[in-house]
Design a protein around this motif. Sequence first.
Motif, PDB file in Angstrom:
ATOM      1  N   ASN A   1       0.806  -1.237   0.000  1.00 34.02           N
ATOM      2  CA  ASN A   1       0.000   0.000   0.000  1.00 34.02           C
ATOM      3  C   ASN A   1       0.834   1.279   0.000  1.00 34.02           C
ATOM      4  O   ASN A   1       0.264   2.372   0.048  1.00 34.02           O
ATOM      5  CB  ASN A   1      -0.968   0.067   1.197  1.00 34.02           C
ATOM      6  CG  ASN A   1      -2.023  -1.006   1.159  1.00 34.02           C
ATOM      7  OD1 ASN A   1      -2.418  -1.445   0.082  1.00 34.02           O
ATOM      8  ND2 ASN A   1      -2.478  -1.444   2.322  1.00 34.02           N
TER       9      ASN A   1
ATOM     10  N   SER B   1      -2.534   9.063  -2.405  1.00 31.16           N
ATOM     11  CA  SER B   1      -3.647   9.669  -1.686  1.00 31.16           C
ATOM     12  C   SER B   1      -3.208  10.783  -0.736  1.00 31.16           C
ATOM     13  O   SER B   1      -3.981  11.697  -0.463  1.00 31.16           O
ATOM     14  CB  SER B   1      -4.396   8.598  -0.879  1.00 31.16           C
ATOM     15  OG  SER B   1      -3.539   8.026   0.105  1.00 31.16           O
TER      16      SER B   1
ATOM     17  N   ASN C   1      -6.893   1.547   6.761  1.00 27.06           N
ATOM     18  CA  ASN C   1      -6.266   0.277   6.390  1.00 27.06           C
ATOM     19  C   ASN C   1      -6.071   0.102   4.883  1.00 27.06           C
ATOM     20  O   ASN C   1      -5.164  -0.601   4.453  1.00 27.06           O
ATOM     21  CB  ASN C   1      -7.086  -0.891   6.931  1.00 27.06           C
ATOM     22  CG  ASN C   1      -6.889  -1.083   8.426  1.00 27.06           C
ATOM     23  OD1 ASN C   1      -5.984  -0.505   9.018  1.00 27.06           O
ATOM     24  ND2 ASN C   1      -7.747  -1.879   9.036  1.00 27.06           N
ATOM     25  N   ASN C   2      -6.927   0.747   4.077  1.00 26.59           N
ATOM     26  CA  ASN C   2      -6.803   0.554   2.636  1.00 26.59           C
ATOM     27  C   ASN C   2      -5.586   1.255   2.042  1.00 26.59           C
ATOM     28  O   ASN C   2      -5.171   0.965   0.917  1.00 26.59           O
ATOM     29  CB  ASN C   2      -8.076   1.014   1.919  1.00 26.59           C
ATOM     30  CG  ASN C   2      -8.319   2.505   2.097  1.00 26.59           C
ATOM     31  OD1 ASN C   2      -7.991   3.077   3.132  1.00 26.59           O
ATOM     32  ND2 ASN C   2      -8.904   3.130   1.100  1.00 26.59           N
ATOM     33  N   VAL C   3      -4.978   2.192   2.799  1.00 27.69           N
ATOM     34  CA  VAL C   3      -3.753   2.849   2.330  1.00 27.69           C
ATOM     35  C   VAL C   3      -2.617   2.736   3.339  1.00 27.69           C
ATOM     36  O   VAL C   3      -1.531   3.253   3.116  1.00 27.69           O
ATOM     37  CB  VAL C   3      -3.999   4.348   2.015  1.00 27.69           C
ATOM     38  CG1 VAL C   3      -4.976   4.498   0.875  1.00 27.69           C
ATOM     39  CG2 VAL C   3      -4.469   5.108   3.256  1.00 27.69           C
ATOM     40  N   LYS C   4      -2.857   2.066   4.453  1.00 26.01           N
ATOM     41  CA  LYS C   4      -1.824   1.950   5.491  1.00 26.01           C
ATOM     42  C   LYS C   4      -0.690   1.052   5.008  1.00 26.01           C
ATOM     43  O   LYS C   4      -0.917  -0.108   4.641  1.00 26.01           O
ATOM     44  CB  LYS C   4      -2.412   1.374   6.775  1.00 26.01           C
ATOM     45  CG  LYS C   4      -1.381   1.224   7.901  1.00 26.01           C
ATOM     46  CD  LYS C   4      -1.964   0.508   9.111  1.00 26.01           C
ATOM     47  CE  LYS C   4      -3.012   1.357   9.795  1.00 26.01           C
ATOM     48  NZ  LYS C   4      -3.416   0.764  11.097  1.00 26.01           N
TER      49      LYS C   4
END
Length: 305
Positions: free
Chosen positions: A183, A190, A256-259
């Motif tokens: 990620n 982002s 969590n989707n970019v961590k």
Amino acid sequence: MNTIKEIQPFELNSHIDFDYAKSFSSCGMPVAIKGIKGEILYMNEPAKMLSNSSKETIFVSYDEKLSENAKRINELSHTAINKTINVKTGSGQIKERFFNIESITLLNKFGLFSGTLFIFHDLTPLVDSIVSLSGKSGKNGTVYDEITGMFLKNQFEEVFSRETERSERYRFPLSVSVFYFENLIFFGQSSGNDKLNQVLKYIGIYFKQKLRKTDIVFRIDFNNFTSIMPHTDFENADNKFKKIKDELFGLLKFPNNVKPALKYGISELNLKKHYKNYNLLIEEAKINLRERGNLSAEQNGRYAF
């Protein structure tokens, strides 16, 4: 609002109600213990050899003044030398050795101060590598990545060769890890480059704190890293990276989707299997990473030295 939790310094307090010789006799690093009044309670054999080969004290003092060589190395890299010791070699020559001396407070069963444990991390092989590489660097002597503080890719081969040969010569275990952060690209897209560089800098600081002074980490490219861990077998290396993975995931406060999540693979040097073919270590670490379901074909291609 800070998105990254500050890494707090840690201190290990331990009881000294144990058999020193039994606990430290097999340790390859010099270990010594001082009592309440500064008297030496114990030295293992490596510490005795270090002390006997030097005419000066091997312990770091509060007003310690580093040699110019040590100051230059600390400035040139992110090495944490806090003691230099001039030792007499077998040929009668005097050699300057570089150490980071870690001190750990010891408490008795009542929780009262009972002494101090000193662990001598010998950074001399690492210093030799830094000096050698800085002379070959075309970047004003810089031998590490400016963002993470890790070593650069073009220095890997020389350091790797030196450490594997030392492991072979002195018969101590050595492991390597290849790792990346899932990620990380999405996080950069982002959050922007400034936030991304902040995270990478934090990761570099975190690894420096959590790995031993003798472990060496390289940034191969944007999101591929390799570490060389002398005196570490597969099990200990795996446990070390598992703990880092779990802790780091909790410290990075992002969705969590970019961590960024640590993905790693480990391999251990086998002298019979890898003799004169040490690059197999890297290949086996990549296989281990792939077996964990973490290594894509693209990532596999990037670990080329």
